[in-house]
Write a protein that holds these residues in place. Structure first.
Motif, PDB file in Angstrom:
ATOM      1  N   LEU A  93     -27.172 -18.303  71.408  1.00 15.62           N
ATOM      2  CA  LEU A  93     -26.425 -18.700  70.207  1.00 15.62           C
ATOM      3  C   LEU A  93     -25.034 -19.182  70.588  1.00 15.62           C
ATOM      4  CD1 LEU A  93     -26.216 -17.023  66.772  1.00 15.62           C
ATOM      5  CD2 LEU A  93     -24.092 -17.236  68.087  1.00 15.62           C
ATOM      6  N   MET A  94     -24.597 -20.260  69.918  1.00 17.52           N
ATOM      7  CA  MET A  94     -23.249 -20.784  70.103  1.00 17.52           C
ATOM      8  C   MET A  94     -22.442 -20.533  68.842  1.00 17.52           C
ATOM      9  SD  MET A  94     -22.079 -24.499  71.527  1.00 17.52           S
ATOM     10  CE  MET A  94     -20.362 -24.937  71.788  1.00 17.52           C
ATOM     11  N   GLY A  95     -21.261 -19.947  69.016  1.00 14.10           N
ATOM     12  CA  GLY A  95     -20.369 -19.677  67.899  1.00 14.10           C
ATOM     13  C   GLY A  95     -18.938 -19.651  68.372  1.00 14.10           C
ATOM     14  N   PHE A 142     -32.827 -21.610  70.597  1.00 11.11           N
ATOM     15  CA  PHE A 142     -31.439 -22.021  70.828  1.00 11.11           C
ATOM     16  C   PHE A 142     -30.803 -22.249  69.467  1.00 11.11           C
ATOM     17  CE2 PHE A 142     -28.335 -25.448  72.185  1.00 11.11           C
ATOM     18  CZ  PHE A 142     -27.468 -24.569  72.819  1.00 11.11           C
ATOM     19  N   LEU A 143     -29.771 -21.480  69.136  1.00 15.21           N
ATOM     20  CA  LEU A 143     -29.141 -21.529  67.823  1.00 15.21           C
ATOM     21  C   LEU A 143     -27.759 -22.165  67.934  1.00 15.21           C
ATOM     22  CD1 LEU A 143     -31.465 -19.511  67.374  1.00 15.21           C
ATOM     23  CD2 LEU A 143     -29.946 -18.213  65.865  1.00 15.21           C
ATOM     24  N   MET A 144     -27.708 -23.438  67.554  1.00 16.85           N
ATOM     25  CA  MET A 144     -26.444 -24.171  67.628  1.00 16.85           C
ATOM     26  C   MET A 144     -26.151 -24.888  66.318  1.00 16.85           C
ATOM     27  SD  MET A 144     -25.274 -26.920  70.511  1.00 16.85           S
ATOM     28  CE  MET A 144     -23.712 -27.773  70.416  1.00 16.85           C
ATOM     29  N   THR A 145     -27.080 -25.684  65.814  1.00 21.71           N
ATOM     30  CA  THR A 145     -26.884 -26.505  64.627  1.00 21.71           C
ATOM     31  C   THR A 145     -26.730 -25.639  63.381  1.00 21.71           C
ATOM     32  OG1 THR A 145     -28.281 -28.158  65.686  1.00 21.71           O
ATOM     33  CG2 THR A 145     -27.816 -28.470  63.361  1.00 21.71           C
ATOM     34  N   GLU A 146     -25.848 -26.071  62.482  1.00 24.11           N
ATOM     35  CA  GLU A 146     -25.595 -25.323  61.253  1.00 24.11           C
ATOM     36  C   GLU A 146     -25.762 -26.211  60.022  1.00 24.11           C
ATOM     37  OE1 GLU A 146     -22.312 -22.365  63.399  1.00 24.11           O
ATOM     38  OE2 GLU A 146     -21.792 -23.405  61.526  1.00 24.11           O
ATOM     39  N   GLU A 182     -19.157 -23.097  62.660  1.00 24.10           N
ATOM     40  CA  GLU A 182     -18.412 -22.058  61.965  1.00 24.10           C
ATOM     41  C   GLU A 182     -18.893 -20.646  62.275  1.00 24.10           C
ATOM     42  OE1 GLU A 182     -18.869 -23.204  57.898  1.00 24.10           O
ATOM     43  OE2 GLU A 182     -17.197 -24.642  57.955  1.00 24.10           O
ATOM     44  N   CYS A 183     -20.055 -20.498  62.885  1.00 28.63           N
ATOM     45  CA  CYS A 183     -20.598 -19.172  63.167  1.00 28.63           C
ATOM     46  C   CYS A 183     -19.569 -18.345  63.938  1.00 28.63           C
ATOM     47  CB  CYS A 183     -21.893 -19.290  63.977  1.00 28.63           C
ATOM     48  SG  CYS A 183     -22.680 -17.711  64.352  1.00 28.63           S
ATOM     49  N   SER A 184     -19.318 -17.137  63.457  1.00 22.57           N
ATOM     50  CA  SER A 184     -18.281 -16.283  64.017  1.00 22.57           C
ATOM     51  C   SER A 184     -18.858 -15.273  64.999  1.00 22.57           C
ATOM     52  CB  SER A 184     -17.565 -15.546  62.877  1.00 22.57           C
ATOM     53  OG  SER A 184     -16.733 -14.520  63.376  1.00 22.57           O
ATOM     54  N   ILE A 185     -18.208 -15.156  66.157  1.00 16.98           N
ATOM     55  CA  ILE A 185     -18.529 -14.119  67.152  1.00 16.98           C
ATOM     56  C   ILE A 185     -17.232 -13.321  67.354  1.00 16.98           C
ATOM     57  CG2 ILE A 185     -19.384 -13.628  69.471  1.00 16.98           C
ATOM     58  CD1 ILE A 185     -20.610 -16.428  69.531  1.00 16.98           C
TER      59      ILE A 185
END
Length: 420
Positions: free
Chosen positions: A186-188, A138-142, A154-157
């Motif tokens: 992933l959350m972006g 699970f990819l959320m924290t940056e 800030e991750c851009s989709i």
């Protein structure tokens, strides 16, 4: 309020306890030895044979995918209230949930795909996850922003024809080091012009997509948690089909609220098991040691600590069961205050019990001779993972203030945060 478990749950409890006695506890030393051997051989990021050999036995025993409620693809799945006492038993040994295909982050990811995915997404990713053939992250924290406020992400989709193009850096991506990890949830952000909570989306990303680099693993208090681990992941111009989006653009917060509720309560359920294990080890140690001419267990200070541990464990368990009951009956949104409360209460309670157990073991307590030091590291992490204490306390206070201001239905959202 009914305080007894159903006949089905009691039968599963008995079956699971037997499995733990017959297979899990006797394998703890073998597990640690295998990890240490892999480390000496220079590759700790490989599946553990001890676990892989136990998985078929767990499946044959009917102890597989118990966590997933209301899914035709896993009809054996239990409600949150039914699953709670079983999850607690599994939590007594940190690696044991994987044996039953009930380990994080796969449980949360499977529930997310089941609840919000299309049938095609379920066929591609949920089925192999339920079968235990692959794992997920699970990819959320940056690393560049305070992820305790997920609107900072800030991750851009970006939509580009029939694809989304993803650019960003994630960390504390639990499970991304595992070679069996084949998909990221992933959350972006898909739309910077939308409302504050409508900018985010969730998307399924194959872990072998071009442009993905697992930068490094991130140890926790010196523990690498191999072969699971926690990773920093770089995504540069990663292209995935538009069909990979979950539920649609701008629905990320909605999905996160649905995902993190079960994730938080599962953590708390397992933590109750950790606290029980620590109390058991503490009592056994105190009864086996003599100091100043009498058993250490006869010292009144330890009577105080044992009694306090028993009281606080049972209090926390009742809170967890109440939250599980509410999630089953009125839903995650209505139960958001109860979920936030257990997320604050349980890890801190467990840390205190482990700390007393470490003290009872003396120097051995901080060594690798006993599981207590590693258990403490894991529980300390939970005061950050799935939202730091401060954020949950803030949400609880706002809901309480709203109620006493005559606004019992005030829309105080469950905090969407994740620390690991």
């Amino acid at each position: 309020m009914e305080f007894d478990y159903s006949p089905r749950v009691r039968e599963l409890q008995a079956r699971l306890l037997r499995f733990m006695d017959d297979h899990i506890y006797p394998s703890e030393k073998a597990y640690e030895h295998e990890i240490a051997t892999n480390r000496r051989n220079g590759n700790v990021w490989v599946p553990v044979k001890v676990i892989e050999e136990l998985k078929p036995k767990a499946r044959d025993a009917g102890l597989w995918n118990l966590f997933l409620p209301r899914s035709p693809r896993a009809p054996q799945g239990l409600s949150n209230l039914e699953y709670a006492p079983l999850c607690e038993i599994m939590g007594r040994v940190p690696w044991s949930p994987e044996v039953f295909n009930c380990s994080a982050p796969d449980t949360g990811n499977m529930e997310t795909i089941e609840r919000y995915g299309t049938e095609a997404q379920k066929d591609e990713w949920l089925e192999p996850l339920l079968a235990g053939k692959i794992r997920s992250a699970f990819l959320m924290t940056e690393p560049a922003v305070a992820s305790s406020d997920a609107t900072n992400i800030e991750c851009s989709i970006r939509r580009d024809g029939r694809h989304y193009v993803i650019n960003g850096r994630k960390w504390w991506s639990s499970g991304a080091n595992d070679p069996r990890c084949k998909v990221y949830v992933l959350m972006g952000k898909t739309n910077l012009e939308a409302g504050r909570h409508e900018q985010q989306s969730m998307i399924l990303v194959p872990s072998d997509a071009p442009g993905i680099t697992v930068m490094r693993h991130l140890p926790v208090f010196g523990y690498d948690d191999a072969p699971h681990g926690h990773a920093e992941v770089d995504l540069k111009d990663v292209r995935v089909p538009v069909e990979s989006i979950l539920l649609g653009e701008g629905r990320g917060f909605e999905i996160a609220q649905g995902r993190l509720g079960p994730g938080r309560i599962h953590h708390c359920m397992r933590s109750i098991g950790v606290a029980e294990r620590a109390l058991e080890l503490m009592c056994k140690r105190l009864q086996s040691r003599v100091a100043f001419g009498k058993p250490i267990s006869s010292q009144s200070v330890w009577h105080e600590r044992i009694a306090e541990a028993r009281c606080t464990i049972d209090q926390a368990r009742l809170m967890v069961l109440k939250a599980a009951y509410m999630m089953d009956t009125v839903g995650n949104k209505v139960a958001r205050k109860e979920i936030a409360m257990i997320k604050v209460i349980v890890p801190s309670m467990t840390l205190q019990v482990i700390d007393w157990a470490i003290q009872a073991h003396g120097g051995g307590g901080v060594s690798d001779e006993f599981p207590l030091a590693k258990l403490w590291a894991g529980q300390r992490t939970l005061r950050l993972a799935d939202g730091p204490d401060e954020v949950h306390r803030n949400a609880i206070a706002k809901m309480e203030l709203a109620m006493h201001a005559g606004r019992p239905d005030a829309n105080v959202a469950m905090p969407i945060t994740r620390g690991s």
